[in-house]
Design a protein around this motif. Structure first.
Motif, PDB file in Angstrom:
ATOM      1  N   SER A 109       0.851  -1.181   0.000  1.00  0.00           N
ATOM      2  CA  SER A 109       0.000   0.000   0.000  1.00  0.00           C
ATOM      3  C   SER A 109       0.884   1.228   0.000  1.00  0.00           C
ATOM      4  O   SER A 109       2.013   1.199   0.503  1.00  0.00           O
ATOM      5  N   SER A 110       0.368   2.299  -0.568  1.00  0.00           N
ATOM      6  CA  SER A 110       1.134   3.540  -0.645  1.00  0.00           C
ATOM      7  C   SER A 110       0.214   4.725  -0.379  1.00  0.00           C
ATOM      8  O   SER A 110      -0.772   4.926  -1.104  1.00  0.00           O
ATOM      9  N   LEU A 111       0.500   5.464   0.684  1.00  0.00           N
ATOM     10  CA  LEU A 111      -0.193   6.715   1.008  1.00  0.00           C
ATOM     11  C   LEU A 111      -1.703   6.514   1.146  1.00  0.00           C
ATOM     12  O   LEU A 111      -2.493   7.313   0.662  1.00  0.00           O
ATOM     13  N   ALA A 112      -2.097   5.446   1.826  1.00  0.00           N
ATOM     14  CA  ALA A 112      -3.516   5.149   1.973  1.00  0.00           C
ATOM     15  C   ALA A 112      -3.908   4.739   3.393  1.00  0.00           C
ATOM     16  O   ALA A 112      -4.963   5.130   3.882  1.00  0.00           O
ATOM     17  N   VAL A 113      -3.084   3.949   4.065  1.00  0.00           N
ATOM     18  CA  VAL A 113      -3.450   3.397   5.365  1.00  0.00           C
ATOM     19  C   VAL A 113      -3.635   4.496   6.415  1.00  0.00           C
ATOM     20  O   VAL A 113      -4.397   4.325   7.365  1.00  0.00           O
ATOM     21  N   HIS A 114      -2.998   5.639   6.223  1.00  0.00           N
ATOM     22  CA  HIS A 114      -3.103   6.708   7.225  1.00  0.00           C
ATOM     23  C   HIS A 114      -4.502   7.315   7.302  1.00  0.00           C
ATOM     24  O   HIS A 114      -4.780   8.111   8.203  1.00  0.00           O
ATOM     25  N   HIS A 115      -5.384   6.944   6.386  1.00  0.00           N
ATOM     26  CA  HIS A 115      -6.769   7.413   6.468  1.00  0.00           C
ATOM     27  C   HIS A 115      -7.569   6.655   7.535  1.00  0.00           C
ATOM     28  O   HIS A 115      -8.657   7.095   7.898  1.00  0.00           O
ATOM     29  N   LEU A 116      -7.046   5.541   8.015  1.00  0.00           N
ATOM     30  CA  LEU A 116      -7.736   4.748   9.028  1.00  0.00           C
ATOM     31  C   LEU A 116      -7.354   5.212  10.427  1.00  0.00           C
ATOM     32  O   LEU A 116      -6.212   5.614  10.666  1.00  0.00           O
ATOM     33  N   ASP A 117      -8.285   5.081  11.366  1.00  0.00           N
ATOM     34  CA  ASP A 117      -7.944   5.349  12.756  1.00  0.00           C
ATOM     35  C   ASP A 117      -7.213   4.144  13.338  1.00  0.00           C
ATOM     36  O   ASP A 117      -6.954   3.146  12.641  1.00  0.00           O
ATOM     37  N   GLU A 118      -6.866   4.227  14.616  1.00  0.00           N
ATOM     38  CA  GLU A 118      -6.072   3.155  15.219  1.00  0.00           C
ATOM     39  C   GLU A 118      -6.768   1.800  15.096  1.00  0.00           C
ATOM     40  O   GLU A 118      -6.146   0.801  14.696  1.00  0.00           O
ATOM     41  N   ALA A 119      -8.049   1.749  15.440  1.00  0.00           N
ATOM     42  CA  ALA A 119      -8.767   0.483  15.376  1.00  0.00           C
ATOM     43  C   ALA A 119      -8.794  -0.058  13.948  1.00  0.00           C
ATOM     44  O   ALA A 119      -8.635  -1.267  13.723  1.00  0.00           O
ATOM     45  N   GLY A 120      -8.986   0.842  12.976  1.00  0.00           N
ATOM     46  CA  GLY A 120      -9.005   0.425  11.581  1.00  0.00           C
ATOM     47  C   GLY A 120      -7.670  -0.132  11.128  1.00  0.00           C
ATOM     48  O   GLY A 120      -7.612  -1.129  10.394  1.00  0.00           O
ATOM     49  N   LYS A 121      -6.590   0.509  11.547  1.00  0.00           N
ATOM     50  CA  LYS A 121      -5.256   0.022  11.175  1.00  0.00           C
ATOM     51  C   LYS A 121      -4.996  -1.352  11.776  1.00  0.00           C
ATOM     52  O   LYS A 121      -4.480  -2.253  11.109  1.00  0.00           O
ATOM     53  N   ARG A 122      -5.353  -1.533  13.036  1.00  0.00           N
ATOM     54  CA  ARG A 122      -5.098  -2.809  13.694  1.00  0.00           C
ATOM     55  C   ARG A 122      -5.929  -3.930  13.063  1.00  0.00           C
ATOM     56  O   ARG A 122      -5.437  -5.047  12.875  1.00  0.00           O
ATOM     57  N   ASP A 123      -7.165  -3.627  12.725  1.00  0.00           N
ATOM     58  CA  ASP A 123      -7.991  -4.614  12.022  1.00  0.00           C
ATOM     59  C   ASP A 123      -7.391  -4.939  10.657  1.00  0.00           C
ATOM     60  O   ASP A 123      -7.372  -6.103  10.231  1.00  0.00           O
ATOM     61  N   ASP A 129       3.887   5.306   3.717  1.00  0.00           N
ATOM     62  CA  ASP A 129       2.769   6.110   4.176  1.00  0.00           C
ATOM     63  C   ASP A 129       3.220   7.321   4.985  1.00  0.00           C
ATOM     64  O   ASP A 129       4.393   7.489   5.317  1.00  0.00           O
ATOM     65  N   VAL A 130       2.219   8.138   5.299  1.00  0.00           N
ATOM     66  CA  VAL A 130       2.401   9.276   6.193  1.00  0.00           C
ATOM     67  C   VAL A 130       2.387   8.767   7.628  1.00  0.00           C
ATOM     68  O   VAL A 130       1.552   7.930   7.987  1.00  0.00           O
ATOM     69  N   ILE A 131       3.285   9.270   8.446  1.00  0.00           N
ATOM     70  CA  ILE A 131       3.297   8.938   9.863  1.00  0.00           C
ATOM     71  C   ILE A 131       3.198  10.221  10.681  1.00  0.00           C
ATOM     72  O   ILE A 131       3.344  11.322  10.153  1.00  0.00           O
ATOM     73  N   ARG A 132       2.937  10.049  11.969  1.00  0.00           N
ATOM     74  CA  ARG A 132       2.808  11.193  12.880  1.00  0.00           C
ATOM     75  C   ARG A 132       3.941  11.158  13.893  1.00  0.00           C
ATOM     76  O   ARG A 132       4.340  10.095  14.363  1.00  0.00           O
ATOM     77  N   PHE A 133       4.456  12.339  14.220  1.00  0.00           N
ATOM     78  CA  PHE A 133       5.432  12.470  15.298  1.00  0.00           C
ATOM     79  C   PHE A 133       4.722  12.810  16.598  1.00  0.00           C
ATOM     80  O   PHE A 133       3.763  13.589  16.607  1.00  0.00           O
ATOM     81  N   ASP A 134       5.199  12.253  17.695  1.00  0.00           N
ATOM     82  CA  ASP A 134       4.685  12.648  19.007  1.00  0.00           C
ATOM     83  C   ASP A 134       5.145  14.051  19.389  1.00  0.00           C
ATOM     84  O   ASP A 134       4.453  14.760  20.116  1.00  0.00           O
ATOM     85  N   ASP A 185      -7.505  12.358   7.266  1.00  0.00           N
ATOM     86  CA  ASP A 185      -6.212  11.830   7.687  1.00  0.00           C
ATOM     87  C   ASP A 185      -6.198  11.532   9.178  1.00  0.00           C
ATOM     88  O   ASP A 185      -6.703  12.316   9.985  1.00  0.00           O
ATOM     89  N   ASP A 186      -5.601  10.403   9.535  1.00  0.00           N
ATOM     90  CA  ASP A 186      -5.437  10.037  10.933  1.00  0.00           C
ATOM     91  C   ASP A 186      -4.132   9.253  11.087  1.00  0.00           C
ATOM     92  O   ASP A 186      -4.141   8.083  11.487  1.00  0.00           O
ATOM     93  N   PRO A 187      -3.000   9.889  10.754  1.00  0.00           N
ATOM     94  CA  PRO A 187      -1.733   9.148  10.818  1.00  0.00           C
ATOM     95  C   PRO A 187      -1.385   8.742  12.237  1.00  0.00           C
ATOM     96  O   PRO A 187      -1.717   9.434  13.202  1.00  0.00           O
TER      97      PRO A 187
END
Length: 229
Positions: free
Chosen positions: A116-130, A149-154, A191-193
């Motif tokens: 996948s490329s530049l797509a998974v970051h549209h899911l929230d945490e539960a969506g990514k884990r599923d 993909d896009v990631i988020r920094f703390d 977006d929900d990286p």
């Protein structure tokens, strides 16, 4: 109304537009293509999630000339572009309309590679884990999942740094900054990286082995893992 991933209302400008948004876009794709353990001349069954206009699909089919790819996207606009771009590959590629993880992948253990490329970051945490659970189940023994993909920094200052870097990149590509960034920011509603660290943990929890980050440039990363033989 735009769907997640439809950064531009006109899908025909997506390819040049995404290269102006995503720094080192080709390098990100090259990393995805170089990361799988498969030899170039072996038959590889590939599932691509969020195929968009088929840019990565084209590169996959070229890099692995014996491969077959099922390319999935939920945007009809994108799939229309992909159909034209991929026509030359004939029955080696199939295009399907669908969302993930709701429609794809299916737990059938048939894919050697899921990308996948530049797509998974549209899911929230539960969506990514599923999704990671479903991808693991869809892989054949020895199969791999690779995501760019896009990631988020703390750290807030690193988020700011990444935003500044993207704006500078847009200017360097000769786009009108204010108009372009308005289009880009309009897509942020979807977006929900997540952090890279969290996603690597979730992959391990889904059963993946050899989980690793392969490449990173600011808030863009390529990472993945494999399924045991």
């Amino acid at each position: 109304m735009k769907k997640p991933g439809e950064v531009f209302a006109d899908a025909s400008v997506y390819d040049p537009g995404i290269e102006a948004i995503v720094p080192r876009y080709d390098e990100l794709h090259d990393t995805i293509l170089n990361a799988p353990p498969h030899d170039r001349d072996e038959p590889v069954s590939v599932l691509e999630l969020g195929a968009g206009t088929g840019e990565l699909t084209t590169k996959l089919l070229t890099r692995f000339p014996e491969s077959e790819v099922l390319a999935v996207d939920h945007s009809d606009r994108m799939l229309e572009q992909a159909e034209r771009k991929l026509a030359t590959f004939g029955d080696r590629v199939a295009l399907e309309s669908g969302a993930f993880p709701d429609d794809y992948p299916r737990a059938d253990g048939e894919y050697d590679l899921v990308v996948s490329s530049l797509a998974v970051h549209h899911l929230d945490e539960a969506g990514k884990r599923d999704l990671f659970d479903d991808i693991y189940d869809s892989l054949a023994p020895g199969g791999w999942f690779i995501n760019g993909d896009v990631i988020r920094f703390d750290a807030p200052h690193l988020e700011t740094l990444s935003g500044d870097m993207i704006e500078n990149w847009v200017r360097s590509k000769g786009w009108e900054e204010s108009e372009f960034m308005d289009e880009w920011e309009a897509s942020d509603d979807y977006d929900d990286p997540s952090t890279l660290t969290d996603q690597l943990v979730w992959l391990r929890e889904s059963g993946f082995e050899a989980v690793t980050s392969i490449w990173q440039y600011y808030n863009f990363a390529v990472y993945g893992g494999g399924k045991s033989e």
